[in-house]
Design an enzyme around this catalytic site. Structure first.
Site, mmCIF file in Angstrom:
data_model
loop_
_atom_site.group_PDB
_atom_site.id
_atom_site.type_symbol
_atom_site.label_atom_id
_atom_site.label_comp_id
_atom_site.label_asym_id
_atom_site.label_seq_id
_atom_site.Cartn_x
_atom_site.Cartn_y
_atom_site.Cartn_z
ATOM 1 N N LYS A 22 0.822 -1.215 0.000
ATOM 2 C CA LYS A 22 0.000 0.000 0.000
ATOM 3 C C LYS A 22 0.852 1.259 0.000
ATOM 4 O O LYS A 22 0.535 2.227 -0.695
ATOM 5 C CB LYS A 22 -0.930 -0.015 1.211
ATOM 6 C CG LYS A 22 -1.826 1.213 1.332
ATOM 7 C CD LYS A 22 -2.893 1.007 2.386
ATOM 8 C CE LYS A 22 -2.312 0.902 3.770
ATOM 9 N NZ LYS A 22 -1.850 2.194 4.321
ATOM 10 N N ARG A 97 -10.168 5.120 10.248
ATOM 11 C CA ARG A 97 -9.881 3.867 10.948
ATOM 12 C C ARG A 97 -11.089 3.340 11.723
ATOM 13 O O ARG A 97 -11.046 2.215 12.227
ATOM 14 C CB ARG A 97 -8.709 4.053 11.917
ATOM 15 C CG ARG A 97 -7.365 4.242 11.225
ATOM 16 C CD ARG A 97 -6.246 4.331 12.237
ATOM 17 N NE ARG A 97 -4.946 4.521 11.618
ATOM 18 C CZ ARG A 97 -4.152 3.539 11.197
ATOM 19 N NH1 ARG A 97 -4.550 2.291 11.326
ATOM 20 N NH2 ARG A 97 -2.977 3.792 10.664
ATOM 21 N N ARG A 135 11.970 -12.815 4.678
ATOM 22 C CA ARG A 135 12.963 -11.749 4.743
ATOM 23 C C ARG A 135 14.027 -12.055 5.789
ATOM 24 O O ARG A 135 13.736 -12.611 6.842
ATOM 25 C CB ARG A 135 12.286 -10.408 5.057
ATOM 26 C CG ARG A 135 11.410 -9.905 3.933
ATOM 27 C CD ARG A 135 11.031 -8.453 4.078
ATOM 28 N NE ARG A 135 10.269 -8.137 5.281
ATOM 29 C CZ ARG A 135 9.333 -7.197 5.324
ATOM 30 N NH1 ARG A 135 9.050 -6.495 4.246
ATOM 31 N NH2 ARG A 135 8.697 -6.949 6.450
ATOM 32 N N ARG A 168 13.989 -10.633 11.671
ATOM 33 C CA ARG A 168 13.525 -9.564 12.557
ATOM 34 C C ARG A 168 12.266 -10.019 13.292
ATOM 35 O O ARG A 168 11.465 -10.795 12.764
ATOM 36 C CB ARG A 168 13.235 -8.294 11.748
ATOM 37 C CG ARG A 168 14.451 -7.734 11.049
ATOM 38 C CD ARG A 168 14.159 -6.425 10.352
ATOM 39 N NE ARG A 168 13.089 -6.534 9.369
ATOM 40 C CZ ARG A 168 12.723 -5.552 8.547
ATOM 41 N NH1 ARG A 168 13.347 -4.373 8.618
ATOM 42 N NH2 ARG A 168 11.759 -5.724 7.682
ATOM 43 N N ARG A 179 -0.779 -9.344 13.093
ATOM 44 C CA ARG A 179 -0.997 -8.052 12.440
ATOM 45 C C ARG A 179 -2.113 -8.146 11.408
ATOM 46 O O ARG A 179 -2.946 -7.231 11.279
ATOM 47 C CB ARG A 179 0.287 -7.568 11.776
ATOM 48 C CG ARG A 179 1.389 -7.181 12.745
ATOM 49 C CD ARG A 179 2.668 -6.822 12.024
ATOM 50 N NE ARG A 179 2.507 -5.641 11.190
ATOM 51 C CZ ARG A 179 3.312 -5.335 10.191
ATOM 52 N NH1 ARG A 179 4.337 -6.121 9.884
ATOM 53 N NH2 ARG A 179 3.117 -4.233 9.487
#
Length: 225
Positions: A22, A97, A135, A168, A179
Site C-alpha cells: 500500500k 480507521r 525476509r 527480525r 498483524r
C-alpha cells in the site's frame, strides 16, 4: 484527478493490509495523479511540530500512550484537506480507521464537493506471510534479503559482511498473522460500510505483478487510462 466539466475532484481512500504494498502504491499514485498523499501518521507528526494548541494536545495524548480521539483526528484531516493543494483531489492513507471517522469523512467530503473513491488492495494472506517471513537482515550492516526474490549468495550469510542473517521480530510468522488478524478486525467493518454507502468502491488484486502492473490496475478503475 483534476476537475473536468461536471466531474468532481476525487478523494482516493486507500486500504491494504500489512505487506500489501500500500505504501508503494500511495507513492506511485501521488506521482501519477499529482495530488497530495495524506498519511495520518505523517500528518500527526507534522501537526505536533507546529506547536499549535491542537498539535500540543495530540503530543500530550501520544506521549501518554493514549489513542488520539476520533473528533481530534477528524479535525486534523478536515484542516488538511481544506488547504489549496487538495483542491484537485488527494489520497488518504491510514484514515478513516473507525466507522465514526468514516461517517464524519463522508459528510465532510460531500460538503466540500469531493467524490469519495475507495481502493482496497486485496492480497492472498498466504502470499504476504511467505513474502515477509522470507525476509532476512544482516545484524551488522542492515542489508535486507528475500529468500525468494533476493537471496544471499550463500544461505543465511550476508554478502557484504559474512555475518549470519537474522529474522527480525516483526517478520516472524506468528507476528505477521497477528498483524493481519488485527487489520481484519479493524478494517472489515469499514470496507462493509463503504461497500454499502453507494460511493465508488473497487477491489484491486495486489498479489500478482510488479508495483507498476498494480498501479495500472488501480488507474484503470479510476478511468485514468
Amino acid at each position: 484527478m483534476r476537475q473536468t466539466g461536471d466531474r468532481l475532484p476525487k478523494a482516493l481512500i486507500l486500504f491494504g493490509p500489512p505487506g500489501s504494498g500500500k505504501g508503494t502504491q500511495a507513492a506511485l499514485l501521488k506521482e501519477q495523479l499529482r495530488v497530495p498523499h495524506i498519511s495520518t501518521g505523517d500528518m500527526l507528526r507534522e501537526r505536533i511540530a507546529t506547536g499549535d494548541p491542537l498539535g500540543l494536545q495530540v503530543k500530550d495524548l501520544m506521549q501518554a500512550g493514549r489513542l488520539v480521539p476520533d473528533d481530534v483526528v477528524n479535525r486534523l484531516v478536515n484542516d488538511r484537506i481544506s488547504l489549496p493543494d487538495c483542491a484537485g483531489g488527494f489520497i488518504l492513507d491510514g484514515y478513516p480507521r473507525t466507522i465514526q471517522q468514516a461517517e464524519a469523512l463522508d459528510g465532510e467530503l460531500r460538503a466540500r464537493g469531493f467524490e469519495p473513491v475507495v481502493i482496497h488492495l486485496k492480497v492472498d494472506y498466504n502470499r504476504i506471510i511467505a513474502r515477509i517471513a522470507g525476509r532476512r537482515q544482516c545484524p551488522v550492516c542492515g542489508a535486507l534479503y528475500s529468500l525468494t526474490s533476493h537471496p544471499p549468495k550463500s544461505p543465511d550469510i550476508c554478502d557484504n559482511e559474512g555475518s549470519r542473517l537474522v529474522v527480525r521480530d516483526d517478520d516472524r510468522e506468528s507476528v505477521i498473522r497477528e498483524r493481519l488478524e488485527a487489520y481484519d478486525r479493524q478494517t472489515s467493518p469499514l470496507l462493509a460500510y463503504f461497500a454499502a454507502s453507494g460511493d465508488a468502491f473497487h477491489e484491486v488484486d495486489g498479489s500478482v505483478g510488479s508495483p507498476q502492473v498494480i498501479l495500472s490496475a488501480v488507474c484503470a478503475v479510476l478511468s485514468l487510462e
